[in-house]
Scaffold this active site. Sequence first.
Site, PDB file in Angstrom:
ATOM      1  N   CYS A 101      -6.782  -3.776 -13.318  1.00  0.00           N
ATOM      2  CA  CYS A 101      -6.507  -2.586 -12.509  1.00  0.00           C
ATOM      3  C   CYS A 101      -5.300  -2.775 -11.589  1.00  0.00           C
ATOM      4  O   CYS A 101      -5.026  -1.938 -10.742  1.00  0.00           O
ATOM      5  CB  CYS A 101      -7.730  -2.165 -11.710  1.00  0.00           C
ATOM      6  SG  CYS A 101      -8.291  -3.432 -10.569  1.00  0.00           S
ATOM      7  N   ARG A 142     -15.008   0.269  -5.472  1.00  0.00           N
ATOM      8  CA  ARG A 142     -14.793  -1.069  -4.919  1.00  0.00           C
ATOM      9  C   ARG A 142     -15.165  -1.054  -3.437  1.00  0.00           C
ATOM     10  O   ARG A 142     -14.745  -0.152  -2.706  1.00  0.00           O
ATOM     11  CB  ARG A 142     -13.328  -1.473  -5.079  1.00  0.00           C
ATOM     12  CG  ARG A 142     -13.051  -2.824  -4.442  1.00  0.00           C
ATOM     13  CD  ARG A 142     -11.653  -3.280  -4.686  1.00  0.00           C
ATOM     14  NE  ARG A 142     -10.695  -2.557  -3.857  1.00  0.00           N
ATOM     15  CZ  ARG A 142      -9.383  -2.774  -3.902  1.00  0.00           C
ATOM     16  NH1 ARG A 142      -8.885  -3.645  -4.757  1.00  0.00           N
ATOM     17  NH2 ARG A 142      -8.569  -2.114  -3.118  1.00  0.00           N
ATOM     18  N   ASN A 183      -2.169  -7.475  -8.878  1.00  0.00           N
ATOM     19  CA  ASN A 183      -1.290  -7.408  -7.700  1.00  0.00           C
ATOM     20  C   ASN A 183      -1.520  -8.631  -6.818  1.00  0.00           C
ATOM     21  O   ASN A 183      -0.584  -9.280  -6.361  1.00  0.00           O
ATOM     22  CB  ASN A 183      -1.585  -6.156  -6.864  1.00  0.00           C
ATOM     23  CG  ASN A 183      -1.425  -4.885  -7.661  1.00  0.00           C
ATOM     24  OD1 ASN A 183      -0.761  -4.892  -8.685  1.00  0.00           O
ATOM     25  ND2 ASN A 183      -2.024  -3.807  -7.206  1.00  0.00           N
ATOM     26  N   ASP A 184      -2.789  -8.928  -6.599  1.00  0.00           N
ATOM     27  CA  ASP A 184      -3.098 -10.086  -5.769  1.00  0.00           C
ATOM     28  C   ASP A 184      -3.024 -11.384  -6.548  1.00  0.00           C
ATOM     29  O   ASP A 184      -2.595 -12.401  -6.014  1.00  0.00           O
ATOM     30  CB  ASP A 184      -4.495  -9.927  -5.140  1.00  0.00           C
ATOM     31  CG  ASP A 184      -4.435  -9.051  -3.903  1.00  0.00           C
ATOM     32  OD1 ASP A 184      -3.516  -9.254  -3.091  1.00  0.00           O
ATOM     33  OD2 ASP A 184      -5.276  -8.157  -3.762  1.00  0.00           O
ATOM     34  N   HIS A 204       0.824  -1.210   0.000  1.00  0.00           N
ATOM     35  CA  HIS A 204       0.000   0.000   0.000  1.00  0.00           C
ATOM     36  C   HIS A 204       0.856   1.256   0.000  1.00  0.00           C
ATOM     37  O   HIS A 204       0.501   2.261  -0.588  1.00  0.00           O
ATOM     38  CB  HIS A 204      -0.994   0.000   1.177  1.00  0.00           C
ATOM     39  CG  HIS A 204      -0.357   0.342   2.475  1.00  0.00           C
ATOM     40  ND1 HIS A 204       0.007  -0.600   3.390  1.00  0.00           N
ATOM     41  CD2 HIS A 204       0.049   1.531   2.982  1.00  0.00           C
ATOM     42  CE1 HIS A 204       0.583  -0.008   4.407  1.00  0.00           C
ATOM     43  NE2 HIS A 204       0.628   1.286   4.186  1.00  0.00           N
ATOM     44  N   GLU A 256      -8.867 -11.983  -8.692  1.00  0.00           N
ATOM     45  CA  GLU A 256      -7.525 -11.865  -8.116  1.00  0.00           C
ATOM     46  C   GLU A 256      -7.128 -13.106  -7.335  1.00  0.00           C
ATOM     47  O   GLU A 256      -6.097 -13.120  -6.671  1.00  0.00           O
ATOM     48  CB  GLU A 256      -7.392 -10.586  -7.285  1.00  0.00           C
ATOM     49  CG  GLU A 256      -8.541 -10.266  -6.361  1.00  0.00           C
ATOM     50  CD  GLU A 256      -8.419  -8.872  -5.727  1.00  0.00           C
ATOM     51  OE1 GLU A 256      -7.425  -8.169  -5.936  1.00  0.00           O
ATOM     52  OE2 GLU A 256      -9.352  -8.513  -5.001  1.00  0.00           O
ATOM     53  N   ARG A 301     -10.281   2.741  -4.409  1.00  0.00           N
ATOM     54  CA  ARG A 301     -10.001   1.865  -3.266  1.00  0.00           C
ATOM     55  C   ARG A 301     -10.614   2.490  -2.009  1.00  0.00           C
ATOM     56  O   ARG A 301      -9.932   3.205  -1.259  1.00  0.00           O
ATOM     57  CB  ARG A 301      -8.487   1.710  -3.073  1.00  0.00           C
ATOM     58  CG  ARG A 301      -7.783   0.922  -4.173  1.00  0.00           C
ATOM     59  CD  ARG A 301      -6.301   0.807  -3.852  1.00  0.00           C
ATOM     60  NE  ARG A 301      -5.636  -0.245  -4.590  1.00  0.00           N
ATOM     61  CZ  ARG A 301      -4.838  -0.043  -5.658  1.00  0.00           C
ATOM     62  NH1 ARG A 301      -4.625   1.174  -6.107  1.00  0.00           N
ATOM     63  NH2 ARG A 301      -4.257  -1.069  -6.243  1.00  0.00           N
ATOM     64  N   ARG A 309       3.170  -9.998  -1.480  1.00  0.00           N
ATOM     65  CA  ARG A 309       3.445  -8.789  -2.271  1.00  0.00           C
ATOM     66  C   ARG A 309       4.152  -7.687  -1.493  1.00  0.00           C
ATOM     67  O   ARG A 309       4.644  -6.729  -2.086  1.00  0.00           O
ATOM     68  CB  ARG A 309       2.145  -8.260  -2.897  1.00  0.00           C
ATOM     69  CG  ARG A 309       1.119  -7.809  -1.892  1.00  0.00           C
ATOM     70  CD  ARG A 309      -0.239  -7.587  -2.546  1.00  0.00           C
ATOM     71  NE  ARG A 309      -0.473  -6.197  -2.876  1.00  0.00           N
ATOM     72  CZ  ARG A 309      -1.648  -5.719  -3.258  1.00  0.00           C
ATOM     73  NH1 ARG A 309      -2.694  -6.525  -3.402  1.00  0.00           N
ATOM     74  NH2 ARG A 309      -1.804  -4.450  -3.524  1.00  0.00           N
TER      75      ARG A 309
HETATM   76  C1  PEP Z   1      -4.932  -5.840  -7.198  1.00  0.00           C
HETATM   77  O1  PEP Z   1      -4.891  -6.726  -6.352  1.00  0.00           O
HETATM   78  O2  PEP Z   1      -4.347  -5.904  -8.298  1.00  0.00           O
HETATM   79  C2  PEP Z   1      -5.694  -4.607  -6.949  1.00  0.00           C
HETATM   80  C3  PEP Z   1      -5.847  -3.713  -7.884  1.00  0.00           C
HETATM   81  O3  PEP Z   1      -6.182  -4.418  -5.692  1.00  0.00           O
HETATM   82  P1  PEP Z   1      -5.259  -3.967  -4.440  1.00  0.00           P
HETATM   83  O4  PEP Z   1      -3.917  -3.561  -4.973  1.00  0.00           O
HETATM   84  O5  PEP Z   1      -5.965  -2.832  -3.798  1.00  0.00           O
HETATM   85  O6  PEP Z   1      -5.226  -5.208  -3.624  1.00  0.00           O
HETATM   86 MG    MG Z   2      -6.271  -6.715  -4.743  1.00  0.00          MG
END
Ligand code: PEP
Ligand code: MG
Length: 614
Positions: free
Chosen positions: A507, A337, A459-460, A194, A436, A301, A470
Amino acid sequence: MDTQLAGIPASTGVVIGPARLYHTQVPKIRPRTIESDAVDLEVERLYKAVAISEEQIRSALGREDTQDGDHTVRDILNTHLVYLKDPMLIGQTEQRIGEQRESAEYALSQVVGEAERIFSGQEDPRFRERFADIQDVARRVLGNLLGRMTDLGSDLSHRQVILIAHDLSPSDTATLPKDRIIGFATEVGGPTSHTAILARSLRIPAVVGVTGLLEQVADGDTIILDGSHGTLVLGPSAEIRQRYEQTGRQIEADENRLRTYAFLPSVTLDGHALDISANIELPDEAKDVLQYGAGGIGLFRTEYLFMRARSLPSEEEQFQAYRRVLEYMEGRPVVIRTMDLGGDKFAHAIPVPDEMNPFMGWRAIRFCLQNRGLFRTQLRAILRAGVFGRARMMFPLISGVRELQEALAFLEEVKEELHNEKVQFEEHMPVGGMIELPSAVMVAEDLARHLDFFSIGSNDLIQYSLAVDRINEKIAHLYQPLHPGVLRMISHVVRVGHRQETPVEICGEMAANPLCCLVLLGLGMERFSMSPGAIPRVKAIVRSIRMEQLRSFGERILDISTAEEVERYALRVARRILPRYPWDEEQAFPVRHEQRSHEAVADTDLVVEASLRR
Ligand code: PEP
Ligand code: MG
């Protein structure tokens, strides 16, 4: 001699300035007793630290960047002023100094420890909130007793500094005073933690995952932070400094040149129109996204509303925040979201027990389904705000059909409630799900029957499919967006989307990486959402290619069996179709190179990222 430290690039740009060390933990205080004739002096020290703390808070309250719309920062600071006068905290500390002959630091730390014992047993979240305030105030007073910085909001000097910390909490990052912090570096964190994501949104150059950072940097040291390459230079010579200044100017000039693409349509040379939207964390970021050329907001977010607030945002406060974003976007689509708390994102007002594996634990939709009160409030606020623009709702971390049905059934219940109350709301708001988790990929066909759109959270998806945390800098080199396992999953979802006529967006951060973006286009992805600052570059790339050049590339890439080969092949193709783009391997895969030697870092430090020159 210049010392170089290598970390993970988190947010691009070069800055030079004094380091300011920020201690996020309440320091451990060793017991120390004082002589009886030193008691008065010790009490005086305590009150001096209290007075400095009060001054810091008042000066922060007077600053412009605490006058934000939702008053969150001001509320926190005002509460802290009250606690500075609380007899339970300072009064009891004074008493301990007198009676037990303890040093001011130790006495205060003991009082906080006692408060923790009392408050930690309480179920009521208000007690937890109260303890968080006590802890913050104590940390500030202790910091002033020890001469250390322990609060971002108000004890920065008026100079602009580069912040150095072990880690930054979500509320630290969400309340960073941008006018004073020109860059930051942390010891922990990965490219999609984050902290890194927020640094990019705030456009503050940043490096994360720098091992041993706090041991090597002292308060006031002059440092160079190169957020584009993930390096820090300590005590730079005049010559090195000059070279980096030049690099910084070059990066800025390139970004400015790229900004001209912001206002051009995202259409390929052979006429394919692509959607490029922005990810935002805080409502007011929406004000600027149009300047970067976003066609809408592909990911809001909303959990950051909860993370930066000391108390739970009410339905009305949430409604106003969502409405504000929709209004800034003037009819363009906005994907709201539902809160994705948990993992590395926590809120003061929502008590969650420590977990061994927070990313596998009480997170996102599963947390919401077990906390229906919170979820209901948010759904009501989103549905009500929907009347003011083109809102779409999205659920994070969907693992399968059953969970999705549960969330959808609850949404229907909430709509029914609003209906019965005769409250105005958007009845037909489209609902999407984030893809994800590998399980969601495998049942995408089934999920599509219940959803209006998919958004791939790479990302997830990368973290869960490769089992690479991550936010863990130690394994950041294993976090491979172009791993064949990941690419085949993405391709599968895109194909399901086409078959079922379910639009598929992406995203995650990978959408903003120029090379990954070409690969995604090759796989048939047509909708992208990314941090606003990345949009002009991606638009420039899109406008310089032909989709037909990427078709066989996308097919061929799915047959390759290692990430390294995919990367090599993708770079070769990228160089062929966009020969003028500086396809620098290090820029394409910055994290992989995190393990390079310090000499290698020095050699490549001055690789200037030029923009597309046509
Ligand atoms: C992701 O997981 O790619 C995503 C966009 O959500 P976050 O980064 O907020 O987990
Ligand atoms: Mg995510």
